[in-house]
Write an enzyme that holds these catalytic residues in place. Structure first.
Site, PDB file in Angstrom:
ATOM      1  N   ARG A 281     -11.681  -2.188  -0.711  1.00 30.05           N
ATOM      2  CA  ARG A 281     -10.455  -2.935  -0.553  1.00 30.05           C
ATOM      3  C   ARG A 281      -9.653  -2.962  -1.779  1.00 30.05           C
ATOM      4  NH1 ARG A 281     -11.050  -6.001   4.414  1.00 30.05           N
ATOM      5  NH2 ARG A 281     -12.259  -4.460   5.829  1.00 30.05           N
TER       6      ARG A 281
ATOM      7  N   ARG B 137      -4.493  -7.187   0.116  1.00 33.04           N
ATOM      8  CA  ARG B 137      -3.781  -8.427   0.195  1.00 33.04           C
ATOM      9  C   ARG B 137      -3.694  -9.294  -1.116  1.00 33.04           C
ATOM     10  NH1 ARG B 137      -6.224 -10.586   5.458  1.00 33.04           N
ATOM     11  NH2 ARG B 137      -7.847  -9.492   4.588  1.00 33.04           N
TER      12      ARG B 137
ATOM     13  N   ARG C 153       3.416  -4.815   3.660  1.00 33.19           N
ATOM     14  CA  ARG C 153       2.962  -5.237   5.113  1.00 33.19           C
ATOM     15  C   ARG C 153       3.965  -6.073   5.651  1.00 33.19           C
ATOM     16  NH1 ARG C 153       0.393  -5.653   8.404  1.00 33.19           N
ATOM     17  NH2 ARG C 153      -1.473  -6.897   8.548  1.00 33.19           N
TER      18      ARG C 153
ATOM     19  N   ASP D 105      -8.679   2.483   7.940  1.00 34.28           N
ATOM     20  CA  ASP D 105      -9.567   1.436   8.477  1.00 34.28           C
ATOM     21  C   ASP D 105     -10.734   2.341   9.165  1.00 34.28           C
ATOM     22  OD1 ASP D 105      -9.627  -1.529   8.486  1.00 34.28           O
ATOM     23  OD2 ASP D 105     -10.489  -0.885  10.347  1.00 34.28           O
TER      24      ASP D 105
HETATM   25  O1  CP3 Z   1     -11.434   0.099   0.288  1.00 38.15           O
HETATM   26  C1  CP3 Z   1     -10.122   0.306   0.448  1.00 38.15           C
HETATM   27  O2  CP3 Z   1      -9.315  -0.019  -0.194  1.00 38.15           O
HETATM   28  C2  CP3 Z   1      -9.876   1.155   1.553  1.00 38.15           C
HETATM   29  C3  CP3 Z   1      -9.166   0.785   2.845  1.00 38.15           C
HETATM   30  C4  CP3 Z   1     -10.347   0.042   3.851  1.00 38.15           C
HETATM   31  C5  CP3 Z   1      -9.692  -0.972   4.777  1.00 38.15           C
HETATM   32  N1  CP3 Z   1     -10.637  -1.347   5.299  1.00 38.15           N
HETATM   33  C6  CP3 Z   1      -8.216  -1.641   4.672  1.00 38.15           C
HETATM   34  C7  CP3 Z   1      -8.053  -2.732   5.132  1.00 38.15           C
HETATM   35  C8  CP3 Z   1     -11.572   0.255   4.114  1.00 38.15           C
HETATM   36  C9  CP3 Z   1     -12.621   1.277   3.592  1.00 38.15           C
HETATM   37  C10 CP3 Z   1     -11.583  -0.538   5.248  1.00 38.15           C
HETATM   38  C11 CP3 Z   1     -13.233  -0.556   5.774  1.00 38.15           C
HETATM   39  C12 CP3 Z   1     -13.500  -1.432   6.933  1.00 38.15           C
HETATM   40  N2  CP3 Z   1     -12.660  -1.785   7.969  1.00 38.15           N
HETATM   41  C13 CP3 Z   1     -14.765  -1.900   7.113  1.00 38.15           C
HETATM   42  C14 CP3 Z   1     -15.939  -1.735   6.578  1.00 38.15           C
HETATM   43  C15 CP3 Z   1     -16.118  -2.448   5.156  1.00 38.15           C
HETATM   44  C16 CP3 Z   1     -16.328  -3.776   5.453  1.00 38.15           C
HETATM   45  O3  CP3 Z   1     -15.362  -4.587   4.903  1.00 38.15           O
HETATM   46  O4  CP3 Z   1     -17.459  -4.213   5.796  1.00 38.15           O
HETATM   47  C17 CP3 Z   1     -14.611  -3.069   8.267  1.00 38.15           C
HETATM   48  C18 CP3 Z   1     -15.786  -3.679   9.028  1.00 38.15           C
HETATM   49  C19 CP3 Z   1     -13.121  -2.714   8.754  1.00 38.15           C
HETATM   50  C20 CP3 Z   1     -12.544  -3.602   9.925  1.00 38.15           C
HETATM   51  C21 CP3 Z   1     -11.549  -4.421   9.616  1.00 38.15           C
HETATM   52  N3  CP3 Z   1     -10.187  -3.694   9.060  1.00 38.15           N
HETATM   53  C22 CP3 Z   1     -11.688  -5.800   9.183  1.00 38.15           C
HETATM   54  C23 CP3 Z   1     -12.730  -6.710   9.537  1.00 38.15           C
HETATM   55  C24 CP3 Z   1     -10.451  -6.195   9.039  1.00 38.15           C
HETATM   56  C25 CP3 Z   1      -9.822  -7.584   8.630  1.00 38.15           C
HETATM   57  C26 CP3 Z   1     -10.308  -8.091   7.200  1.00 38.15           C
HETATM   58  C27 CP3 Z   1      -9.603  -9.334   7.042  1.00 38.15           C
HETATM   59  O5  CP3 Z   1     -10.060  -9.577   5.867  1.00 38.15           O
HETATM   60  O6  CP3 Z   1      -8.806  -9.961   7.690  1.00 38.15           O
HETATM   61  C28 CP3 Z   1      -9.543  -5.100   8.504  1.00 38.15           C
HETATM   62  C29 CP3 Z   1      -8.257  -5.051   8.110  1.00 38.15           C
HETATM   63  C30 CP3 Z   1      -7.933  -4.457   6.913  1.00 38.15           C
HETATM   64  N4  CP3 Z   1      -8.529  -3.106   6.548  1.00 38.15           N
HETATM   65  C31 CP3 Z   1      -7.154  -4.827   5.850  1.00 38.15           C
HETATM   66  C32 CP3 Z   1      -7.180  -3.942   4.860  1.00 38.15           C
HETATM   67  C33 CP3 Z   1      -6.649  -3.841   3.439  1.00 38.15           C
HETATM   68  C34 CP3 Z   1      -6.393  -5.970   5.885  1.00 38.15           C
HETATM   69  C35 CP3 Z   1      -5.453  -5.902   6.737  1.00 38.15           C
HETATM   70  C36 CP3 Z   1      -4.193  -6.589   6.444  1.00 38.15           C
HETATM   71  O7  CP3 Z   1      -3.425  -5.904   5.655  1.00 38.15           O
HETATM   72  O8  CP3 Z   1      -3.584  -7.789   7.158  1.00 38.15           O
END
Ligand code: CP3
Length: 359
Positions: free
Chosen positions: A29, A33, A42, A79
């Site tokens: 990530r 944020r 965003r 994602d």
């Molecule tokens: O790593 C990176 O920088 C690449 C981008 C990336 C994102 N999500 C961006 C993101 C990657 C590789 C993911 C993978 C992802 N997404 C996983 C597997 C890794 C892990 O964290 O276990 C999972 C389970 C998801 C599903 C997902 N997407 C969740 C649970 C969330 C919410 C997270 C939160 O903290 O609220 C997301 C949203 C998300 N994906 C964000 C980002 C930067 C935040 C969303 C926002 O900008 O509001």
């Protein structure tokens, strides 16, 4: 393994278990944020999936952490839920609540479920990969990724994040054939998706099995690992030169199964004992990780101390990629990330050059 020629190929060398002058680092990530410039984008695009679908903005966001820190890899901004979205399940995000699906999967819908047309539905991802590589201009490798079939199925059946995953587990116990049918479709979709990411230009791929470890070991093998193994074997046939990393949160007791897969690296979280993992893996597979993301809430001197401890366990041996054990938290100050990247580079360079000198 032939390594593509990049100005900084440390990550690819570490994945091939070849010597490096310093340990490569990237951060799960890393575009997210905690960066004010990400929060600014965003604000312009309140719908998170629309940000993923916009190749120009997704490219810009991918490059934000690369402009700030001397990271050794970029990761595609997207994602894991792009696949369920392409299958028409309607993925959306509500601030502070994580992902949600408008049409979660129910048992009766599985037999009529279609494999998504990845090339059409996810063309925006492949366009983004091409754009990022133009901007990177062969400087560092670009990582692609996907969720594992089990982890994707968790979101698809639960309809979002879950506390105890009771819906998917109920299906696993009551209707295992239906769940296997879904997982088989997802394994085909993930293979296709990763093959097309590689064709578009990613240099390595990471499979996120965030929720494999909620299973007991027997069901983990049946419902998660087996499908990851199919994907890995198919990718090794179609793209033998592309390294594959598997992230499993809380892999601990599951590591003894994971090591049998044809992986290039295993990404560990902070609950895994590195020395034990190294013993089990015996130099066959590279390791990625495994700093507790909470260390980045601590003082700069604690960050230096904790990162150094991990580097000392590896003692400059081949096959280590530094990373956090899971995604970086949104509250972390970018200054702390700068300290971490700098520490990993400096301390590992010292350890490696000292080791060379002692031969
Ligand atoms: O790593 C990176 O920088 C690449 C981008 C990336 C994102 N999500 C961006 C993101 C990657 C590789 C993911 C993978 C992802 N997404 C996983 C597997 C890794 C892990 O964290 O276990 C999972 C389970 C998801 C599903 C997902 N997407 C969740 C649970 C969330 C919410 C997270 C939160 O903290 O609220 C997301 C949203 C998300 N994906 C964000 C980002 C930067 C935040 C969303 C926002 O900008 O509001």
């Amino acid at each position: 393994m032939a390594i593509p020629s990049l100005k900084n190929d440390r990550l690819l060398r570490a994945l091939a278990k070849q010597p490096v002058d310093r340990t490569p680092i990237w951060i799960m990530r890393q575009a997210g944020r905690y960066l004010p410039e990400y929060r600014a984008i965003r604000k312009q695009v309140p719908d998170f999936m629309n940000l993923c679908r916009n190749s120009d903005l997704a490219t810009e966001v991918t490059l934000q952490p690369i402009s700030r820190f001397p990271l050794d890899a970029a990761i595609l901004f997207s994602d894991i839920l792009t696949i369920p979205d392409a299958m028409g399940l309607g993925v959306y995000f509500e601030a502070g609540e994580g992902p949600k699906l408008r049409k979660p999967i129910v048992k009766s819908a599985i037999s009529s479920l279609q494999l998504p047309n990845i090339a059409d539905e996810l063309s925006y991802v492949f366009n983004t990969i091409k754009k990022i590589n133009v901007e990177l201009n062969q400087s560092i490798p670009l990582l692609g990724f996907s969720g594992s079939p089990w982890t994707l199925a968790c979101y698809m059946i639960e309809g979002g994040s879950s506390k105890n995953f009771s819906k998917i587990k109920q299906m696993m116990f009551d209707a295992p054939e239906a769940l296997h049918e879904l997982l088989a479709i997802l394994a085909d979709a993930v293979t296709d998706y990763l093959q097309q990411q590689i064709a578009a230009g990613v240099h390595a791929v990471q499979i996120f099995d965030t929720w494999g470890s909620i299973l007991d070991p027997i069901n983990y093998n049946k419902f998660s690992l087996r499908y990851i193994e199919n994907i890995v074997n198919n990718l090794k046939k179609s793209n033998p030169e592309t390294p594959i990393i598997l992230f499993t949160k809380h892999a601990n007791s599951l590591l003894k199964f994971i090591v049998n897969l044809n992986l290039d690296a295993i990404s560990l979280d902070w609950t895994c004992d590195l020395a034990t993992a190294r013993e089990l893996i015996a130099g066959k597979i590279a390791l990625q990780g495994n700093l507790d993301p909470c260390v980045l809430h601590a003082s700069k001197s604690s960050i230096v101390a904790e990162a150094t401890k991990i580097l000392q366990v590896f003692n400059g041996d081949n096959g280590h990629i530094f990373n956090l054990g899971h995604g970086i938290h949104p509250e972390v100050s970018p200054d702390k990330v700068a300290v971490l990247v700098d520490t990993v580079h400096k301390v590992s360079a010292e350890i490696i050059s000292k080791k060379k000198g002692s031969f």
